[in-house]
Each structure stands twice: as C-alpha cells, then as structure tokens.
Design a protein around this motif. Structure first.
Motif, PDB file in Angstrom:
ATOM      1  N   ILE A 154       0.872  -1.136  -0.007  1.00 33.17           N
ATOM      2  CA  ILE A 154      -0.256  -0.015  -0.039  1.00 33.17           C
ATOM      3  C   ILE A 154       0.893   1.328  -0.046  1.00 33.17           C
ATOM      4  CG2 ILE A 154      -1.783   1.111   1.166  1.00 33.17           C
ATOM      5  CD1 ILE A 154      -3.070  -0.974   1.546  1.00 33.17           C
ATOM      6  N   LEU A 241      -8.768   5.186   4.159  1.00 35.47           N
ATOM      7  CA  LEU A 241      -9.565   4.188   3.785  1.00 35.47           C
ATOM      8  C   LEU A 241      -8.733   3.121   3.395  1.00 35.47           C
ATOM      9  CD1 LEU A 241     -12.124   2.506   3.300  1.00 35.47           C
ATOM     10  CD2 LEU A 241     -12.610   3.998   1.564  1.00 35.47           C
ATOM     11  N   LEU A 242      -7.991   3.530   2.376  1.00 34.44           N
ATOM     12  CA  LEU A 242      -7.326   2.306   1.846  1.00 34.44           C
ATOM     13  C   LEU A 242      -6.284   1.471   2.691  1.00 34.44           C
ATOM     14  CD1 LEU A 242      -6.414   4.094  -1.790  1.00 34.44           C
ATOM     15  CD2 LEU A 242      -7.885   2.080  -1.122  1.00 34.44           C
ATOM     16  N   LEU A 253      -5.087 -12.624   6.313  1.00 33.09           N
ATOM     17  CA  LEU A 253      -5.210 -13.641   5.362  1.00 33.09           C
ATOM     18  C   LEU A 253      -4.009 -14.522   5.401  1.00 33.09           C
ATOM     19  CD1 LEU A 253      -6.005 -15.224   2.534  1.00 33.09           C
ATOM     20  CD2 LEU A 253      -5.370 -13.074   1.269  1.00 33.09           C
ATOM     21  N   LEU A 286      -9.832 -17.994   2.306  1.00 31.71           N
ATOM     22  CA  LEU A 286     -10.808 -16.714   2.446  1.00 31.71           C
ATOM     23  C   LEU A 286     -12.088 -17.359   2.793  1.00 31.71           C
ATOM     24  CD1 LEU A 286      -9.420 -14.733  -0.708  1.00 31.71           C
ATOM     25  CD2 LEU A 286      -9.575 -13.803   1.546  1.00 31.71           C
ATOM     26  N   PRO A 291     -11.079 -12.911   7.399  1.00 29.22           N
ATOM     27  CA  PRO A 291     -10.718 -11.973   8.289  1.00 29.22           C
ATOM     28  C   PRO A 291     -11.708 -11.028   9.002  1.00 29.22           C
ATOM     29  CG  PRO A 291      -9.382 -12.004   6.358  1.00 29.22           C
ATOM     30  CD  PRO A 291     -10.585 -12.835   6.123  1.00 29.22           C
ATOM     31  N   ILE A 295     -20.184  -8.072   8.550  1.00 34.84           N
ATOM     32  CA  ILE A 295     -20.374  -6.596   7.965  1.00 34.84           C
ATOM     33  C   ILE A 295     -21.590  -6.128   8.422  1.00 34.84           C
ATOM     34  CG2 ILE A 295     -20.611  -5.381   5.708  1.00 34.84           C
ATOM     35  CD1 ILE A 295     -19.292  -7.913   4.249  1.00 34.84           C
ATOM     36  N   ARG A 297     -24.803  -3.100   8.629  1.00 31.46           N
ATOM     37  CA  ARG A 297     -25.747  -2.125   8.059  1.00 31.46           C
ATOM     38  C   ARG A 297     -26.874  -1.768   9.060  1.00 31.46           C
ATOM     39  NH1 ARG A 297     -22.112  -2.657   4.698  1.00 31.46           N
ATOM     40  NH2 ARG A 297     -22.465  -3.351   2.459  1.00 31.46           N
ATOM     41  N   THR A 347     -16.524 -13.278   1.899  1.00 29.74           N
ATOM     42  CA  THR A 347     -15.410 -12.621   2.667  1.00 29.74           C
ATOM     43  C   THR A 347     -15.098 -11.041   2.235  1.00 29.74           C
ATOM     44  OG1 THR A 347     -14.234 -14.626   3.234  1.00 29.74           O
ATOM     45  CG2 THR A 347     -12.729 -13.009   3.367  1.00 29.74           C
ATOM     46  N   HIS A 353     -20.841  -2.647  -2.327  1.00 36.20           N
ATOM     47  CA  HIS A 353     -19.779  -2.125  -1.449  1.00 36.20           C
ATOM     48  C   HIS A 353     -18.589  -3.090  -1.456  1.00 36.20           C
ATOM     49  CE1 HIS A 353     -20.980   1.495   0.700  1.00 36.20           C
ATOM     50  NE2 HIS A 353     -22.166   0.984   0.558  1.00 36.20           N
ATOM     51  N   LEU A 356     -12.908  -3.108  -3.079  1.00 34.32           N
ATOM     52  CA  LEU A 356     -12.532  -2.639  -3.990  1.00 34.32           C
ATOM     53  C   LEU A 356     -10.884  -3.059  -4.157  1.00 34.32           C
ATOM     54  CD1 LEU A 356     -13.332  -0.256  -6.220  1.00 34.32           C
ATOM     55  CD2 LEU A 356     -12.194   1.291  -4.735  1.00 34.32           C
ATOM     56  N   ALA A 361      -5.440  -8.231  -2.922  1.00 37.05           N
ATOM     57  CA  ALA A 361      -5.523  -8.901  -1.825  1.00 37.05           C
ATOM     58  C   ALA A 361      -5.120 -10.578  -2.242  1.00 37.05           C
ATOM     59  CB  ALA A 361      -6.651  -8.982  -0.805  1.00 37.05           C
ATOM     60  N   GLU A 364      -1.674 -10.658  -3.509  1.00 35.35           N
ATOM     61  CA  GLU A 364      -0.795 -10.730  -2.368  1.00 35.35           C
ATOM     62  C   GLU A 364      -0.953 -12.189  -1.492  1.00 35.35           C
ATOM     63  OE1 GLU A 364      -0.508  -6.978   0.229  1.00 35.35           O
ATOM     64  OE2 GLU A 364      -2.182  -6.342  -0.934  1.00 35.35           O
TER      65      GLU A 364
HETATM   66  C1  HEM Z   1      -7.882 -10.139   2.606  1.00 36.73           C
HETATM   67  C2  HEM Z   1      -8.100  -8.886   2.520  1.00 36.73           C
HETATM   68  C3  HEM Z   1      -9.231  -8.130   2.460  1.00 36.73           C
HETATM   69  C4  HEM Z   1     -10.354  -8.337   3.018  1.00 36.73           C
HETATM   70  C5  HEM Z   1     -11.145  -9.642   3.733  1.00 36.73           C
HETATM   71  C6  HEM Z   1     -11.469  -7.164   2.689  1.00 36.73           C
HETATM   72  C7  HEM Z   1     -12.827  -7.182   3.155  1.00 36.73           C
HETATM   73  C8  HEM Z   1     -13.610  -6.152   2.641  1.00 36.73           C
HETATM   74  C9  HEM Z   1     -14.886  -6.143   2.700  1.00 36.73           C
HETATM   75  C10 HEM Z   1     -15.743  -7.313   3.553  1.00 36.73           C
HETATM   76  C11 HEM Z   1     -15.539  -4.990   2.330  1.00 36.73           C
HETATM   77  C12 HEM Z   1     -16.992  -4.582   2.145  1.00 36.73           C
HETATM   78  C13 HEM Z   1     -17.415  -3.656   3.536  1.00 36.73           C
HETATM   79  C14 HEM Z   1     -18.932  -3.325   3.324  1.00 36.73           C
HETATM   80  O1  HEM Z   1     -19.732  -3.845   2.441  1.00 36.73           O
HETATM   81  O2  HEM Z   1     -19.358  -2.640   3.970  1.00 36.73           O
HETATM   82  C15 HEM Z   1     -14.377  -4.296   1.924  1.00 36.73           C
HETATM   83  C16 HEM Z   1     -14.582  -3.037   1.242  1.00 36.73           C
HETATM   84  C17 HEM Z   1     -13.501  -2.327   0.972  1.00 36.73           C
HETATM   85  N1  HEM Z   1     -11.897  -2.890   0.607  1.00 36.73           N
HETATM   86 FE1  HEM Z   1     -11.464  -4.477   1.256  1.00 36.73          FE
HETATM   87  N2  HEM Z   1     -10.678  -6.344   1.901  1.00 36.73           N
HETATM   88  C18 HEM Z   1      -9.218  -6.845   1.820  1.00 36.73           C
HETATM   89  C19 HEM Z   1      -8.550  -6.068   1.437  1.00 36.73           C
HETATM   90  C20 HEM Z   1      -8.515  -4.908   0.928  1.00 36.73           C
HETATM   91  C21 HEM Z   1      -7.137  -4.225   0.227  1.00 36.73           C
HETATM   92  C22 HEM Z   1      -6.060  -4.762  -0.043  1.00 36.73           C
HETATM   93  C23 HEM Z   1      -7.906  -3.052  -0.037  1.00 36.73           C
HETATM   94  C24 HEM Z   1      -6.994  -1.932  -0.722  1.00 36.73           C
HETATM   95  C25 HEM Z   1      -5.791  -1.433  -0.675  1.00 36.73           C
HETATM   96  C26 HEM Z   1      -9.031  -2.875   0.132  1.00 36.73           C
HETATM   97  C27 HEM Z   1      -9.835  -1.714   0.103  1.00 36.73           C
HETATM   98  C28 HEM Z   1     -11.118  -1.608   0.096  1.00 36.73           C
HETATM   99  C29 HEM Z   1     -12.386  -0.591  -0.001  1.00 36.73           C
HETATM  100  C30 HEM Z   1     -11.668   0.630  -0.501  1.00 36.73           C
HETATM  101  C31 HEM Z   1     -13.543  -0.978   0.534  1.00 36.73           C
HETATM  102  C32 HEM Z   1     -14.812  -0.045   0.237  1.00 36.73           C
HETATM  103  C33 HEM Z   1     -15.564  -0.554  -0.975  1.00 36.73           C
HETATM  104  C34 HEM Z   1     -17.038   0.341  -0.815  1.00 36.73           C
HETATM  105  O3  HEM Z   1     -17.515   0.448   0.362  1.00 36.73           O
HETATM  106  O4  HEM Z   1     -17.646   0.568  -2.033  1.00 36.73           O
HETATM  107  N3  HEM Z   1      -9.684  -4.315   0.742  1.00 36.73           N
HETATM  108  N4  HEM Z   1     -13.282  -5.158   1.971  1.00 36.73           N
END
Ligand code: HEM
Length: 404
Positions: A154, A241-242, A253, A286, A291, A295, A297, A347, A353, A356, A361, A364
């Motif tokens: 990142i 956020l990121l 993971l 996964l 992890p 989630i 709401r 997962t 949402h 992204l 992930a 990696e």
């Molecule tokens: C194993 C690794 C990861 C898991 C388990 C994971 C899990 C999640 C989940 C469950 C959400 C949805 C949240 C929701 O619906 O409210 C989410 C959203 C998001 N994740 Fe990941 N994430 C991972 C890795 C990453 C990485 C590497 C990045 C970026 C560098 C990232 C960036 C984001 C962003 C920006 C959102 C928001 C999307 C939105 O609200 O439209 N995530 N992640």
C-alpha cells in the motif's frame, strides 16, 4: 494462546448466545455460528442491541439491497453504536449518491490491471522479508511477513515513503486494537488521515505518476453537479480508507494461510506439487477463515427475515464468516478443502460495497504463498506460542510462529 476448541455438547449447554467481544467465541466462533444458523437465524443480541443473520442467502439479501440496508451509519458495531459520522470520502460508510461518486472515482485509478502489474514488487517485498530467515529453524507468518508485505504494497501504491509507513501503521493499529473482550474505545478516530498529511501535501505540490498523484489530479462531478478535484481532506480520508482496509485484513489472510496449510499437510503437499492450485487454495482460506467475521448495516425501514420482524433503524450484522460455512451453500462447510469446485464466499462482501481491493488482496495472498513454499516447503505452526489479535472487527493472528 492456543485456539479454544469446544465440543458440541459444551457449546449446546447454554441457550444460543453470540457476543462479538467474548474472547471464547472470538477464538472459535464456528460452533456458535452453526447453532445460530440452526436455532436462531435472525438472532437478536439484547445487550448490544443488534440483529445477526447467519445464513448465506440472508447475508446476500442484505448486502445486495442498499435501499433497505444502509452503510452511512457505519459498518462496525462500535462505530454504529456511537452514532458517529464518517468524513466525506470514507465511502465504505457512504450511501448513494456520495458512495457511487467516490467509489467510481477511486475505481478509475485503483484498477485490477494496475494491481496485477504489481507482481514483481510484491515478490520483492516477500523476498526481503523471507530471505534472511532461510537456513533458520523458525519463521513467523505474521511478524515476518503479514505485518510487512501488505503495508509496503500500500505504501508503494500510494507513494508513502518507507519511513512514514510504520507510523501510519501504528495509527491504524491503535485505532483497531481493543482490550481482550472489550469493544473499541473510540472508533472513528484516525479516519481523517492526518497521519499522512505532510506527505500528501508534498505530493499535491509535486505530483508524480503514482496512484496518489492520480487521485489528486482526478476530476469528477460531485453531489452538487460541480466538476472538481478532491479536496485535501477528501484525499486524506481516502488514503486512510485504503490503508485501513488493505493492511490488517491481508495480514490476517497470510496468517490463516499459514495455519490452515500447517494443519492440512496433505493439501500443502498437493499445492507444492502443482502450484497452479494456489489461487484455489487462497479462495478456500478466504472462505474458511474470513478476516472480517461480519459486515454491519442499518435497516432503513422495518424488514422481515424468517418471520421475524426487524424494526427500522436496527443494526443488522451479516455474519459472513458463518455464511461461508452455511451447509445450504457449501457441502461440508466446516471442512477445509482446496479442491472444492467453487468457493463463492462473502469474505470480500457482496454487491455495491464489495471489496475494491480484492484483486490486490488475492495477488498478495497468492504470491505470499508461492514465496513461502519456495523457501520453506514444510512447516508446522507452534500453537502454544501463537497469539490471536484482539480486535473484534478483524479476526486473526498477532503472532504465528512456525517450525520450518
Ligand atoms: C484479505 C483482504 C481483504 C478483505 C478480507 C477485505 C474485506 C472487505 C469487505 C468485507 C468489504 C466490504 C465492506 C462492506 O460491505 O461494508 C471491503 C471493502 C473495501 N475494501 Fe477490502 N478487504 C481486503 C483487502 C483490501 C485491500 C488490499 C484494499 C485496498 C488496498 C481494500 C480496500 C477496500 C475498499 C476501498 C473498500 C470499500 C468499498 C466500498 O465501500 O465500496 N481491501 N473489503
């Protein structure tokens, strides 16, 4: 700390009860999740006043319906209870139109293609972490690899210099860490991204060709119909956020991959003999150990599941870690099996949402496993010395030493 394992009888003794902060349930929530699916698919926790849905189809209905289940009141229990509001740009906690606008903007920059192109760098970060350990007797999946590699990836993406990374990581960690069995004290702090301010300001003055500079330059039409670039505050928030979303999750993971393949040496050997099994293995890790256990709401109106009415404004938690083992979706859901034909886990969430960063992930996770296997074909984790991290929002290991 060793992982707590309960027999079915022990778990059955009490009326079904799930408390996300209970350390016992936290270390092994699956027997309770199974009971929730069987006995109380619309579970109401009176103490913390939330509803929890444990079936796959119910989680999909919630996450795929952003009209009735909104994100702008938060997604993490503590945050939702505090009724705090997130700063503009923290789009994981936004609804349309802001969510659509901000997510679309970041998606233009944060493309799967751009993530895929990072393979070489990710491999280099793994090599830096693992090479010094070759020839030794032990290595720690978290201390040596999980806390290092995702953070550097990142950092590189955003152009955050190495010396700032640890400080940025500390802010994120402080934000997430809880006392065992306790909720987060003050969630929401750290969302403003002040930890990165100096460095973002330097990029605003001297843009380069990294993701951060693209974010600074990107024009979009805001909710008032005005075409503009992001404000400094919005950029800082998106960076936060990121950093927050992509670090700890990917770290966990990597830990779960180490633990599960230690416990299933036959599957580890199969992967070693055919490395093309790795993407499936990562999907199964996964699915099997999400992890994020849930989630959150907020119900925008009264809704009904399985004949149970959930009042408007209720906190609704989709227990994705339970959904991922729902027998109605996954045959032998409690069995870890990299050879499954499909692993359509939740997962990374589902719908508008959905994560992204999932492409990143996955890359990696895949590369981490490839690079570990190249150097350490066999390992056995030392569960007596392993420690779980104490956050209720992201479940996994704080230390996971392995004999090699
Ligand atoms: C194993 C690794 C990861 C898991 C388990 C994971 C899990 C999640 C989940 C469950 C959400 C949805 C949240 C929701 O619906 O409210 C989410 C959203 C998001 N994740 Fe990941 N994430 C991972 C890795 C990453 C990485 C590497 C990045 C970026 C560098 C990232 C960036 C984001 C962003 C920006 C959102 C928001 C999307 C939105 O609200 O439209 N995530 N992640």
């Amino acid at each position: 700390m060793a992982e707590a394992i309960f027999t079915d009888d022990e778990v059955k003794q009490k009326p079904v009860h799930w408390d996300p902060y209970n350390v016992t349930y936290f270390s092994n929530p699956y027997p309770v999740f199974r009971r929730l699916r069987e006995e109380s698919p619309v579970y109401h926790n009176e103490e913390f006043d939330f509803y929890a849905l444990s079936h796959y189809d119910d989680c999909v209905s919630v996450l795929g319906n952003r009209d009735d289940f909104i994100s702008s009141k938060g997604g993490v229990l503590e945050f939702m209870k505090q009724q705090a509001s997130a700063p503009s740009g923290m789009f994981i906690y936004e609804d349309p139109p802001l969510h659509t606008i901000h997510r679309r903007l970041l998606s233009r920059i944060f493309t799967p293609k751009r993530m895929g192109a990072l393979e070489t760098e990710i491999r280099d970060f793994c090599a830096q972490a693992l090479d010094p350990l070759v020839g030794g007797k032990e290595f720690d999946f978290i201390v040596h690899l999980g806390t290092e590699m995702p953070m550097r990836v990142i950092g590189m993406l955003l152009g955050i210099p190495e010396e700032h990374l640890k400080e940025a990581q500390r802010v994120v960690d402080d934000n997430m860490r809880t006392e065992p069995g306790q909720p987060l004290a003050e969630s929401g702090k750290g969302m403003t991204g002040e930890a990165y301010a100096d460095f973002v300001d330097a990029r605003i003055k001297n843009p380069t060709d990294d993701l951060m500079s693209d974010l600074i330059r990107a024009e979009f039409e805001d909710a008032n119909g005005v075409t503009r670039t992001l404000t400094r505050a919005e950029i800082l928030t998106m960076v936060a956020l990121l950093f927050g979303a992509g670090n700890e999750t990917t770290n966990r993971l990597i830990g779960w991959t180490g633990k599960l393949l230690s416990e299933h040496p036959d599957q580890r050997r199969a992967i070693r003999e055919d490395m093309s099994l790795i993407p499936d293995a990562i999907e199964e890790v996964l699915r099997y150990e999400s992890p994020g256990p849930y989630i959150g709401r907020t119900a925008a109106r009264e809704v009904e599941f399985h004949g149970v009415k959930v009042p408007a404004n209720s906190i609704v938690l989709s227990l994705v870690a339970s959904a991922n083992r729902d027998e109605q979706k996954f045959v032998d859901g409690d069995t870890f099996n990299i050879h499954r034909a499909r692993h359509p886990h939740l997962t990374f969430g589902y719908g508008f949402h959905n994560c992204l960063g999932n492409a990143l992930a996955r890359v990696e996770g895949r590369i981490a496993l490839e690079e570990v296997l190249k150097r350490f074909p066999d390992w056995e984790v030392d569960m007596d010395r392993a420690e779980m991290s104490s956050t209720a929002t992201v479940r996994g290991w704080e230390t996971l030493p392995a004999h090699i």
